[in-house]
Design a protein around this motif. Structure first.
Motif, mmCIF file in Angstrom:
data_model
loop_
_atom_site.group_PDB
_atom_site.id
_atom_site.type_symbol
_atom_site.label_atom_id
_atom_site.label_comp_id
_atom_site.label_asym_id
_atom_site.label_seq_id
_atom_site.Cartn_x
_atom_site.Cartn_y
_atom_site.Cartn_z
ATOM 1 N N ASP A 20 0.837 -1.211 0.000
ATOM 2 C CA ASP A 20 0.000 0.000 0.000
ATOM 3 C C ASP A 20 0.865 1.252 0.000
ATOM 4 N N ARG A 45 -8.748 6.326 -4.382
ATOM 5 C CA ARG A 45 -9.190 4.940 -4.215
ATOM 6 C C ARG A 45 -10.692 4.881 -4.403
ATOM 7 N N ASP A 46 -11.238 3.710 -4.421
ATOM 8 C CA ASP A 46 -12.637 3.499 -4.796
ATOM 9 C C ASP A 46 -13.594 3.607 -3.616
ATOM 10 N N TYR A 86 -9.167 8.882 -0.594
ATOM 11 C CA TYR A 86 -7.749 8.853 -0.927
ATOM 12 C C TYR A 86 -7.005 7.936 0.020
ATOM 13 N N ASP A 87 -5.929 7.357 -0.503
ATOM 14 C CA ASP A 87 -4.898 6.783 0.350
ATOM 15 C C ASP A 87 -3.864 7.882 0.486
#
Length: 151
Positions: A20, A45-46, A86-87
């Motif tokens: 990640d 991200r989803d 978001y990451d």
């Protein structure tokens, strides 16, 4: 403290694996912004909410200083609303532990806002070099001398 869910930072909101972190740090869609005390990296991200990863190397200072800086970042992340999906990886720079909570939150909010508006990088970053080259074996004469024998 276990009953107080507001102060918790659950695993579902953390970046946990090295993969990640690598995806956020080296991805093609990563957006970057930096300030005096933080570097923020974002990758979309989803739709499952924002996740946070923190990098505080020993260059920042002692473990007390690194942990204080990480606490400031986690508190900002808990309190912030509308971060999107978001990451996020925050890299701590030297001096971040000296900020007050309000100053750290203001600086992080401005940096995150700049990162969300930044255009993503289209080129992946090169792979990291290893810290040191693998050790080469000593020649036969060197091994003999090292063991106290004549070659």
């Amino acid at each position: 403290m276990a009953g107080n869910t507001r102060s918790r930072f659950p695993k579902s909101r953390r970046l946990l694996s090295r993969g990640d972190f690598d995806r956020v740090q080296n991805g093609r869609e990563t957006r970057r912004a930096s300030s005096a005390h933080f570097l923020v990296l974002l990758t979309a991200r989803d739709g499952t909410g924002a996740r946070l990863g923190i990098i505080a190397s020993r260059r920042v200072g002692s473990s007390v200083r690194r942990n204080r800086a990480k606490r400031l970042i986690r508190e900002f992340f808990r309190a912030a609303s509308g971060l999107g999906d978001y990451d996020m990886v925050v890299v701590v720079k030297t001096g971040a532990e000296t900020l007050s909570a309000a100053k750290a939150a203001a600086e992080l909010a401005a940096t995150v806002a700049r990162a969300t508006k930044a255009t993503p990088t289209n080129e992946p970053r090169p792979a990291r070099a290893t810290k040191r080259a693998p050790a080469r074996p000593l020649p036969a004469a060197g091994r003999a001398i090292r063991k106290g024998r004549k070659p």
